[in-house]
Scaffold this motif. Structure first.
Motif, short mmCIF file in Angstrom:
data_model
loop_
_atom_site.label_atom_id
_atom_site.label_comp_id
_atom_site.label_asym_id
_atom_site.label_seq_id
_atom_site.Cartn_x
_atom_site.Cartn_y
_atom_site.Cartn_z
N ALA A 1 25.94 8.69 79.69
CA ALA A 1 24.82 9.49 80.22
C ALA A 1 23.52 8.69 80.21
O ALA A 1 22.74 8.74 81.17
CB ALA A 1 24.67 10.77 79.41
N LEU A 2 23.29 7.94 79.14
CA LEU A 2 22.09 7.11 79.06
C LEU A 2 22.10 6.02 80.13
O LEU A 2 21.08 5.77 80.78
CB LEU A 2 21.97 6.47 77.67
CG LEU A 2 20.82 5.49 77.52
CD1 LEU A 2 19.49 6.23 77.51
CD2 LEU A 2 20.99 4.67 76.27
N THR A 3 23.24 5.39 80.32
CA THR A 3 23.36 4.35 81.34
C THR A 3 23.08 4.92 82.72
O THR A 3 22.35 4.33 83.52
CB THR A 3 24.76 3.72 81.30
OG1 THR A 3 24.97 3.17 80.01
CG2 THR A 3 24.90 2.63 82.34
N THR A 4 23.65 6.08 83.00
CA THR A 4 23.40 6.73 84.30
C THR A 4 21.93 7.10 84.45
O THR A 4 21.34 6.90 85.51
CB THR A 4 24.28 7.98 84.44
OG1 THR A 4 25.65 7.60 84.27
CG2 THR A 4 24.11 8.63 85.79
N ALA A 5 21.33 7.61 83.39
CA ALA A 5 19.91 7.97 83.45
C ALA A 5 19.03 6.75 83.69
O ALA A 5 18.04 6.82 84.43
CB ALA A 5 19.50 8.68 82.16
N LEU A 6 19.37 5.62 83.08
CA LEU A 6 18.57 4.40 83.27
C LEU A 6 18.74 3.81 84.66
O LEU A 6 17.93 3.00 85.10
CB LEU A 6 18.92 3.36 82.21
CG LEU A 6 18.46 3.68 80.79
CD1 LEU A 6 18.97 2.62 79.83
CD2 LEU A 6 16.95 3.79 80.72
N CYS A 7 19.81 4.18 85.37
CA CYS A 7 20.04 3.69 86.73
C CYS A 7 19.40 4.55 87.80
O CYS A 7 19.38 4.17 88.96
CB CYS A 7 21.54 3.61 87.01
SG CYS A 7 22.38 2.31 86.12
N THR A 8 18.89 5.73 87.45
CA THR A 8 18.38 6.65 88.46
C THR A 8 17.07 6.15 89.07
O THR A 8 16.30 5.43 88.43
CB THR A 8 18.16 8.04 87.84
OG1 THR A 8 17.28 7.92 86.73
CG2 THR A 8 19.47 8.67 87.42
N PRO A 9 16.81 6.54 90.31
CA PRO A 9 15.59 6.10 91.00
C PRO A 9 14.28 6.44 90.30
O PRO A 9 13.33 5.66 90.41
CB PRO A 9 15.68 6.79 92.37
CG PRO A 9 17.14 6.95 92.60
CD PRO A 9 17.72 7.23 91.24
N PRO A 10 14.13 7.56 89.57
CA PRO A 10 12.84 7.79 88.91
C PRO A 10 12.47 6.76 87.84
O PRO A 10 11.30 6.60 87.50
CB PRO A 10 13.01 9.18 88.27
CG PRO A 10 14.07 9.84 89.05
CD PRO A 10 14.98 8.75 89.49
#
Length: 107
Positions: free
Chosen positions: A75-84
């Motif tokens: 989840a953290l990895t996905t969050a760090l990859c998001t456009p925002p």
């Protein structure tokens, strides 16, 4: 002979990987564009967790604890990859493109 076999395996794996890359935009294309941010920023989170002693918990020694930590990391990895995340960290992680191009061309 082993070197040739290893080289053939690596070429085969590279071809298989490239065959799996989609040619059109998908829902995960923006996440792929942000992988640099996840790669560079996850270390701050991991070091902070280590410093706070989060890895020393008894709950991590059980399968459910390890699975929970794996899901949290995903989840953290996905969050760090998001456009925002890009605009927040772009000034620190990337040079402005204009300055880079002028340095390369010498103009």
């Amino acid at each position: 002979m082993t070197t040739l076999a290893t080289f053939a395996c690596s070429l085969t794996l590279a071809a298989c990987f490239l065959a799996c890359v989609p040619r059109h935009r998908t829902w995960f294309t923006p996440l792929g564009a942000g992988t640099l941010y996840a790669y560079l920023l996850h270390g701050f989170v991991a070091r902070s967790a280590e410093h706070e002693g989060w890895y020393g918990g008894v709950w991590l020694r059980h399968p459910t604890g390890a699975a929970t930590l794996t899901l949290l990391a995903a989840a953290l990895t996905t969050a760090l990859c998001t456009p925002p995340v890009r605009p927040l960290c772009q000034a620190v992680l990337e040079k402005p493109p204009r300055r880079t191009l002028t340095q390369l061309t010498g103009r």
